[in-house]
Design an enzyme around this catalytic site. Structure first.
Site, PDB file in Angstrom:
ATOM      1  N   GLY A 263       2.376   7.981  -7.705  1.00 51.84           N
ATOM      2  CA  GLY A 263       2.812   7.699  -6.411  1.00 51.84           C
ATOM      3  C   GLY A 263       3.787   8.784  -5.792  1.00 51.84           C
ATOM      4  O   GLY A 263       4.606   8.296  -4.837  1.00 51.84           O
ATOM      5  N   CYS A 376     -16.626  -0.449  15.781  1.00 47.74           N
ATOM      6  CA  CYS A 376     -16.559  -1.615  16.836  1.00 47.74           C
ATOM      7  C   CYS A 376     -15.315  -2.477  16.324  1.00 47.74           C
ATOM      8  O   CYS A 376     -15.502  -3.599  16.033  1.00 47.74           O
ATOM      9  CB  CYS A 376     -17.851  -2.252  17.015  1.00 47.74           C
ATOM     10  SG  CYS A 376     -18.959  -1.194  17.593  1.00 47.74           S
ATOM     11  N   GLU A 377     -14.167  -1.874  16.384  1.00 44.39           N
ATOM     12  CA  GLU A 377     -12.991  -2.788  15.940  1.00 44.39           C
ATOM     13  C   GLU A 377     -11.857  -2.163  16.994  1.00 44.39           C
ATOM     14  O   GLU A 377     -11.624  -0.805  16.973  1.00 44.39           O
ATOM     15  CB  GLU A 377     -12.313  -2.335  14.525  1.00 44.39           C
ATOM     16  CG  GLU A 377     -13.295  -2.965  13.411  1.00 44.39           C
ATOM     17  CD  GLU A 377     -13.166  -4.511  13.308  1.00 44.39           C
ATOM     18  OE1 GLU A 377     -12.214  -5.260  13.728  1.00 44.39           O
ATOM     19  OE2 GLU A 377     -14.298  -4.918  13.127  1.00 44.39           O
TER      20      GLU A 377
HETATM   21  C1  LIG Z   1      -3.307   4.539  -7.645  1.00 44.61           C
HETATM   22  C2  LIG Z   1      -2.390   4.844  -8.988  1.00 44.61           C
HETATM   23  C3  LIG Z   1      -1.723   6.115  -9.269  1.00 44.61           C
HETATM   24  C4  LIG Z   1      -1.673   7.073  -8.178  1.00 44.61           C
HETATM   25  O1  LIG Z   1      -1.081   7.016  -7.173  1.00 44.61           O
HETATM   26  P1  LIG Z   1      -0.947   8.102  -6.037  1.00 44.61           P
HETATM   27  O2  LIG Z   1      -0.080   7.487  -4.850  1.00 44.61           O
HETATM   28  O3  LIG Z   1      -2.491   8.575  -5.635  1.00 44.61           O
HETATM   29  O4  LIG Z   1      -0.270   8.957  -6.730  1.00 44.61           O
HETATM   30  C5  LIG Z   1      -1.197   6.275 -10.333  1.00 44.61           C
HETATM   31  N1  LIG Z   1      -1.354   5.073 -11.327  1.00 44.61           N
HETATM   32  C6  LIG Z   1      -1.989   4.045 -11.173  1.00 44.61           C
HETATM   33  C7  LIG Z   1      -1.805   3.153 -12.188  1.00 44.61           C
HETATM   34  C8  LIG Z   1      -2.470   3.800  -9.985  1.00 44.61           C
HETATM   35  O5  LIG Z   1      -3.005   2.709  -9.893  1.00 44.61           O
END
Ligand SMILES: *Cc1c(COP(=O)(O)O)cnc(C)c1O
Length: 449
Positions: A263, A376-377
């Site tokens: 994340g 088409c949206e």
């Molecule tokens: C999607 C996901 C990530 C990565 O998220 P990013 O925003 O791409 O870094 C890491 N761990 C799990 C379990 C995920 O589902």
């Protein structure tokens, strides 16, 4: 070649311009790439990709040697990038049998694969067990029982982590928040995060320990994405490590592996530049160590799971400008030859992007327009209200930071062939995925004339 690009922070590090003001990526003139491969075209910059990987790897392993950086492949996966990740020594997150099949097809080291997902099928679990996937991250009680059976039938003692939902709000978009109480992912820790007796998370520990064919290695959480602040990671570590200590005291649980997920943010727009990998590493490792020390726990093997923060900036989408619609006093729509079929993020998450003219890269902005897709949206808008030079049909529009969650979410909506990918490096362009054809799209239709 001199790069004087306002958008440098969201472009790959190799971005430059030619003397006639064309955008250059990886030493390749993007207008020449568009001519050769057509548009829409996704350009991945190998130096940016490997550079980003190196920064994450160094940020974490220099502070905490026992870290595995795991690429969350759902951000973007193809055989070429799986092979590149293996070469870089990364691990890989997969969330489906399909992603696992790609990893297997390039002989990705299976011991470094983590299998995630909130509803893995029995067949997917069997495929993962038989492939020798290093860790299956069990999400729920149904899976715990199912996997125990699958592993037993295969004669395997499968190593697992438990995905815990630690009830921490990462302050990101509701559709990309995954670690709060109200989410489909993971075993719930008590609403106050205290790991009270009888929590689903505690029951999961007990059940996993009692599963004959499973070896419980540790805990995992993933809060959501993109996370610009350090505090959610710090709070989650505090909660998770505290929970691990309680489970040690009550059930003799050993935290051998720990993952606070991914994340980490990527640079999409010039006014939202993300924290550096060092900053994330400092916060994640620092807060983890404090909690471990407080609880008297040994240092576990750490894995972190960046997806977008590795892939996003390495990819640039190229589109050709077409129709224009001016609604006086309202807005001007400029349409391009791609859109929600190759990048659904603006429609799904209100994601913002920047853009520049690849054939007149340093021209000053002259007008405010809305970049529409061709599908088409009405919601098929790539960028609402952006200042750009006057766009003419045939101009080449570059959208930076398109490497993550664009092609991996791409569809054939309106029977659009999905775009090709070229990998650029030091003036060489290598086609790593060809454009889909109409025949590709009809291949699976069963119909007899
Ligand atoms: C999607 C996901 C990530 C990565 O998220 P990013 O925003 O791409 O870094 C890491 N761990 C799990 C379990 C995920 O589902």
């Amino acid at each position: 070649m001199m790069a004087d690009l306002d958008l440098a922070p969201v472009l790959p590090r190799t971005a430059a311009t030619t003397s006639d003001d064309h955008l250059v990526l990886g030493g390749c003139d993007t207008t020449a790439l568009a001519k050769e491969f057509g548009t829409p075209l996704y350009v991945f910059d190998e130096e940016e990709l490997r550079g980003g990987i190196g920064e994450y790897r160094w940020a974490f392993t220099s502070r905490y040697e026992n870290t595995l950086v795991v690429y969350a492949s759902k951000a973007y996966l193809g055989r070429w990038i799986a092979a590149l990740m293996a070469e870089e020594g990364l691990g890989m997150d997969v969330v489906s049998g399909g992603e696992l099949a790609v990893a297997k097809s390039v002989n990705f080291p299976m011991g470094k694969v983590l299998f995630h997902g909130n509803n893995k099928s029995e067949q997917e679990l069997r495929e993962a067990v038989e492939a020798g996937v290093g860790r299956i991250v069990v999400d729920n009680f149904h899976e715990l029982a199912l996997l125990d059976g699958v592993a037993g039938a295969a004669g395997v003692k499968q190593r697992v982590l438990l995905r815990i939902s630690p009830n921490v709000d990462p302050h990101t978009h509701a559709k990309t928040t995954t670690g709060i109480l109200d989410t489909k992912f993971g075993f719930v820790l008590e609403a106050d995060g205290s790991g009270g007796e009888g929590d689903p998370a505690e029951q999961a520990i007990v059940q996993a320990q009692a599963s004959k064919n499973l070896e419980l290695m540790g805990l995992h959480c993933h809060l959501g994405s993109p996370i610009f602040e350090m505090e959610p990671y710090e709070v989650a570590n505090d909660v998770m490590i505290g929970f691990a200590a309680k489970m040690r005291d009550r059930h003799g649980f050993e935290l051998h592996d720990y993952s606070p997920g991914g994340g980490f943010a990527a640079p999409y727009t010039r006014d939202q530049i993300p924290p550096a990998p060092d900053e994330y590493a400092e916060a994640v490792i620092g807060s983890m160590r404090i909690a471990l020390e407080r609880e008297g726990l040994d240092e576990p093997a750490l894995s972190v799971e960046p997806g977008r923060s590795i892939a996003a900036r390495a990819g640039v989408a190229l589109y050709t400008v077409g129709a224009r619609k001016e609604i006086p006093g309202v807005r001007t729509y400029v349409s391009v030859d791609g859109g929600m079929a190759d990048n659904i993020r603006p429609a799904m998450y209100e994601a913002r992007y920047e853009a520049l003219l690849a054939n007149r890269a340093t021209d000053a902005a002259e007008e405010n327009v809305t970049i529409a897709g061709k599908y088409c949206e009405s919601g098929d808008v790539l960028i609402r209200d952006i200042d750009l030079p006057k766009l003419e049909p045939g101009d080449l529009l570059a959208v930076p930071a398109s490497g993550a969650y664009c092609l991996s979410m791409a569809s054939n909506y309106n029977h659009a062939p999905r775009p090709p990918i070229v990998l650029v490096r030091e003036g060489n362009a290598r086609l790593v995925r060809r454009r889909e054809t109409y025949e590709d799209m009809m291949r699976n239709d069963v119909w007899q004339e």
